[in-house]
Design an enzyme around this catalytic site. Structure first.
Site, mmCIF file in Angstrom:
data_model
loop_
_atom_site.group_PDB
_atom_site.id
_atom_site.type_symbol
_atom_site.label_atom_id
_atom_site.label_comp_id
_atom_site.label_asym_id
_atom_site.label_seq_id
_atom_site.Cartn_x
_atom_site.Cartn_y
_atom_site.Cartn_z
ATOM 1 N N SER A 103 0.687 52.121 -20.469
ATOM 2 C CA SER A 103 1.363 52.785 -19.357
ATOM 3 C C SER A 103 0.384 53.452 -18.395
ATOM 4 O O SER A 103 -0.421 52.800 -17.759
ATOM 5 C CB SER A 103 2.370 53.780 -19.922
ATOM 6 O OG SER A 103 3.215 54.269 -18.918
ATOM 7 N N ASP A 142 3.182 53.338 -11.831
ATOM 8 C CA ASP A 142 2.119 53.516 -12.829
ATOM 9 C C ASP A 142 1.696 52.153 -13.354
ATOM 10 O O ASP A 142 2.210 51.117 -12.920
ATOM 11 C CB ASP A 142 2.562 54.476 -13.950
ATOM 12 C CG ASP A 142 3.642 53.894 -14.838
ATOM 13 O OD1 ASP A 142 4.331 52.941 -14.405
ATOM 14 O OD2 ASP A 142 3.813 54.382 -15.977
ATOM 15 N N ASP A 181 2.218 50.272 -15.865
ATOM 16 C CA ASP A 181 3.139 49.251 -16.395
ATOM 17 C C ASP A 181 4.452 49.189 -15.621
ATOM 18 O O ASP A 181 5.372 48.466 -15.999
ATOM 19 C CB ASP A 181 3.401 49.465 -17.896
ATOM 20 C CG ASP A 181 4.272 50.670 -18.190
ATOM 21 O OD1 ASP A 181 4.233 51.631 -17.402
ATOM 22 O OD2 ASP A 181 4.992 50.666 -19.203
ATOM 23 N N ASP A 212 6.986 51.297 -15.072
ATOM 24 C CA ASP A 212 8.266 51.924 -15.428
ATOM 25 C C ASP A 212 8.421 53.316 -14.817
ATOM 26 O O ASP A 212 9.468 53.932 -14.932
ATOM 27 C CB ASP A 212 8.495 51.949 -16.949
ATOM 28 C CG ASP A 212 7.472 52.797 -17.700
ATOM 29 O OD1 ASP A 212 6.515 53.299 -17.075
ATOM 30 O OD2 ASP A 212 7.628 52.944 -18.932
#
Length: 446
Positions: free
Chosen positions: A102, A241, A243, A245
């Site tokens: 992440s 960010d 990833d 999400d």
């Protein structure tokens, strides 16, 4: 969650080469997951990853483990976490596996799973995988080994899904948008979605090299996107960010619009359209301004523990759709089964167009309360959360602040810290009462 050896609140995460994030363990994890999932239906698992250099190694290790358990693998390549959740569902796969840490730096990585319906795995399945990891690894017969195929149209499918979450009667024509993809998994997705919907797009953070993910860009480092919005005279900026999400926004004046404000804007838009189911879920860290702004609209608001997993649990319990965290995890279950930065951004854009207002004007509907957070290192000894003198300091603060403030005292879930958080109508009051409580905690520890 405390009886687990490997899985945390968001999968398994750590420094590459250490703890569980090494090729040997990840191959075993792939095999264990394959054994638990085998025979539940399609016998196929999807693997996607962000842009970290270690993704290649971990993807190969997972692939080997799953194949040894007799599971077929679909390789998605670099894809946002919410895209993997969506594609797992549409491909009728057994599970989706995400290789990502992440918003962490490139030298960390992690593995998390989605179930066949695009949600996070049930606790029972995670526990079964943990139990399987402890058993000796064995390989199925050669004619039963899993095959791996690359899914070439994954990005195109997900782009269409995102565009499908934007009202067909609206267009982004005439809007100039800065998109910061954090050199992460949305680099080839987010700019295309916005361009195909008509926007003029200025890209930053779209040149991943395996080592630069989240470095001075993205939702956790807002200077690059803020500066670019102001310099280019853009209408707004998206910051995702690593990833994809999480989402943070920037208005045309360079003000950061965080997850609480995004949740407010979406909830108000859905309420105006007459489609709001129940209320909104935030966390104990959500700004008091969100609670007050929603109350003004007559919208119920409840708080969960910190973590999008807990927001999701509460939404499901209540049968509600909208929730999120100030860090930019925004959930709207009417649109996506997990937090999706691109989809959340499109919903804010739709709200702007429907209200004929700028992002700056929309965000002004919620007044953010000043917040002071003090972290105090705490290893062991007397528990400050139950100590009488600390409780007395908290009571004094709460009585003085009344309805115009909020106190939160909690232990960090990830570090040996006590977190003292105070919100108040004035920044002075917030810092004064936070310091008052922190002093009581320090006296106890010293």
């Amino acid at each position: 969650m405390s009886d687990r050896k490997y899985f945390g609140t968001d999968g398994i995460r750590g420094k590459v080469g250490e703890s569980a994030i090494n090729p040997e363990f990840v191959m075993k994890l792939g095999w264990a997951a394959g054994k638990v999932l085998a025979g539940q239906g399609t016998n196929k698992v999807l693997i996607g990853k962000d842009t970290r250099i270690s993704g290649y190694m971990l993807e190969s290790a997972l692939e080997a483990g799953l194949s040894a358990a007799g599971i077929n693998i679909g390789l998605l390549g670099p894809m946002p976490t919410p895209a993997i959740a969506y594609l797992t569902k549409t491909f009728r796969s057994e599970a989706g596996i995400v290789i990502s840490a992440s918003h962490n730096p490139y030298y960390d990585n992690g593995i998390k799973f989605f179930s066949a319906d695009g949600m996070k795995l049930d606790d029972e399945i995670e526990m079964a995988i943990e139990a399987q990891i402890e058993k000796p690894m064995e390989c199925v017969a050669s004619d039963k080994l899993g095959k791996a195929t690359r899914i070439n149209d994954a990005a195109g499918r997900y782009i269409e899904f995102c565009k499908g979450n934007f009202p067909s009667e609206l267009s982004l024509k005439g809007l100039k948008i800065v998109v910061d993809c954090a050199h992460g998994a949305t680099y080839h997705i987010a700019p295309n979605v916005l361009m195909e919907l008509g926007a003029e797009v200025i890209e930053i953070g779209t040149e991943p090299n395996g080592l630069n993910i989240n470095r001075k860009v993205g939702a956790t480092s807002m200077k690059a996107v803020t500066d670019t919005v102001v310099e280019q005279g853009a209408d707004l900026g998206f910051a995702l960010d690593g990833d994809g999400d999480r989402l943070m926004l920037v208005d045309h004046k360079g003000n950061v619009i965080d997850g609480d404000q995004i949740v407010y804007i979406i909830a108000r838009d859905v309420l105006r359209a007459g489609n709001l189911k129940g209320g909104v879920v935030g966390t104990v860290m959500s700004n008091l301004g969100l609670e007050i702004a929603l109350a003004t609209l007559g919208v119920p608001f409840v708080r969960s523990k910190v973590g999008d997993r807990y927001v999701m649990e509460l939404l499901q319990q209540k049968g509600w759709s909208i929730g999120g965290e100030s860090s930019g995890h925004v959930l709207n279950l009417a649109a996506a089964s997990t937090g999706d930065g691109i989809v959340a951004g499109l919903q804010v854009l739709a709200a702007m167009l429907r209200a004929n207002m700028s992002l700056h004007e929309l965000a002004r509907g919620m007044e953010k309360y000043p917040q002071t957070l003090i972290n105090i290192r705490f290893n062991e000894g007397k528990d400050p959360l139950v100590d009488k003198s600390v409780q007395l300091a908290v009571q004094e603060a709460e009585q003085n602040l009344g309805e115009k403030g909020r106190v939160l005292l909690r232990k960090s879930g990830t570090e040996p810290l006590i977190r003292v958080m105070v919100e108040a109508h004035s920044a002075n009051d917030a810092s004064r009462w936070a310091e008052h409580i922190a002093e009581a905690v320090r006296k106890l520890i010293d």
